[in-house]
Design a protein around this motif. Structure first.
Motif, PDB file in Angstrom:
ATOM      1  N   MET A  30      43.802  45.720  29.058  1.00  0.00           N
ATOM      2  CA  MET A  30      43.098  46.046  30.299  1.00  0.00           C
ATOM      3  C   MET A  30      43.820  47.163  31.053  1.00  0.00           C
ATOM      4  N   LEU A  31      45.138  47.073  31.115  1.00  0.00           N
ATOM      5  CA  LEU A  31      45.916  48.112  31.797  1.00  0.00           C
ATOM      6  C   LEU A  31      45.837  49.445  31.042  1.00  0.00           C
ATOM      7  N   LYS A  55      40.331  42.566  37.761  1.00  0.00           N
ATOM      8  CA  LYS A  55      40.830  41.662  38.802  1.00  0.00           C
ATOM      9  C   LYS A  55      40.154  40.297  38.679  1.00  0.00           C
ATOM     10  N   VAL A  56      38.849  40.329  38.453  1.00  0.00           N
ATOM     11  CA  VAL A  56      38.104  39.077  38.302  1.00  0.00           C
ATOM     12  C   VAL A  56      38.569  38.338  37.051  1.00  0.00           C
ATOM     13  N   GLN A 107      34.008  56.251  39.331  1.00  0.00           N
ATOM     14  CA  GLN A 107      33.249  55.019  39.543  1.00  0.00           C
ATOM     15  C   GLN A 107      33.544  54.011  38.430  1.00  0.00           C
ATOM     16  N   SER A 108      33.678  54.523  37.219  1.00  0.00           N
ATOM     17  CA  SER A 108      34.010  53.663  36.083  1.00  0.00           C
ATOM     18  C   SER A 108      35.380  53.027  36.278  1.00  0.00           C
ATOM     19  N   TRP A 109      36.320  53.808  36.778  1.00  0.00           N
ATOM     20  CA  TRP A 109      37.664  53.284  37.020  1.00  0.00           C
ATOM     21  C   TRP A 109      37.630  52.163  38.058  1.00  0.00           C
ATOM     22  N   VAL A 110      36.907  52.392  39.136  1.00  0.00           N
ATOM     23  CA  VAL A 110      36.805  51.369  40.187  1.00  0.00           C
ATOM     24  C   VAL A 110      36.148  50.114  39.634  1.00  0.00           C
ATOM     25  N   GLN A 111      35.080  50.284  38.861  1.00  0.00           N
ATOM     26  CA  GLN A 111      34.381  49.132  38.286  1.00  0.00           C
ATOM     27  C   GLN A 111      35.286  48.375  37.309  1.00  0.00           C
ATOM     28  N   GLN A 121      40.261  34.667  36.741  1.00  0.00           N
ATOM     29  CA  GLN A 121      39.680  33.614  35.910  1.00  0.00           C
ATOM     30  C   GLN A 121      40.717  33.054  34.934  1.00  0.00           C
ATOM     31  N   LEU A 122      41.458  33.961  34.304  1.00  0.00           N
ATOM     32  CA  LEU A 122      42.494  33.507  33.374  1.00  0.00           C
ATOM     33  C   LEU A 122      43.551  32.679  34.100  1.00  0.00           C
ATOM     34  N   SER A 123      43.929  33.154  35.253  1.00  0.00           N
ATOM     35  CA  SER A 123      44.945  32.441  36.028  1.00  0.00           C
ATOM     36  C   SER A 123      44.447  31.057  36.431  1.00  0.00           C
TER      37      SER A 123
END
Length: 147
Positions: free
Chosen positions: A95-96, A65-66, A55-59, A70-72
């Motif tokens: 992040m990766l 992604k968000v 669940q942590s990974w999905v979150q 936003q950065l883009s």
């Protein structure tokens, strides 16, 4: 007639042996069953940890992604300095790396769960063997009492 009243020494010895062995084997059976329950409880905790990790990974993936969007959107169609691009790149890499760390943790948990299941199978076999040993003594005792 006196022979009938006298107890057979082999039978008496067998009864005494059964009386001595029964509590020992019952204790071993109970210990094996406790060990099996403990392993099962540990497996349950591991499975909950895996679920939380997934669940942590999905979150984390969704959050990243968000953040990327936003950065883009913030930097779209503007000229950026090289240092800003480097900072952006570092953020992306962190992040990766975070996602890879969570994924690796989940993989380790899956492996630990697999090993724990094998331990539980062994503990179940042990508990069954201990139970059979107790039952054998009970059968022997019944056979002696029937004679």
């Amino acid at each position: 007639m006196d022979d009938d009243l006298e107890a057979d020494p082999d039978r008496v010895a067998m009864e005494q042996l059964i009386k001595v062995l029964t509590p020992l084997r019952q204790h071993r059976q109970a210990r094996a069953e406790r060990a099996q329950r403990q392993l099962q409880d540990e497996l349950t905790v591991m499975q909950q940890q895996l679920l939380q990790t997934e669940q942590s990974w999905v979150q984390e993936r969704d959050n990243q992604k968000v953040r990327r969007q936003q950065l883009s959107a913030t930097h779209l169609a503007i000229t950026m300095e090289l240092s800003d691009v480097d900072r952006w790149h570092d953020k992306e890499r962190r992040m990766l790396d975070r996602l890879a760390y969570i994924r690796q943790n989940a993989s380790q948990l899956r492996q630990a769960i697999k090993l724990q299941r094998q331990r539980i199978e062994q503990a179940q076999l042990e508990a069954k063997a201990r139970q059979r040993a107790v039952e054998k003594l009970a059968c022997m005792s019944e056979n002696l009492n029937e004679e």
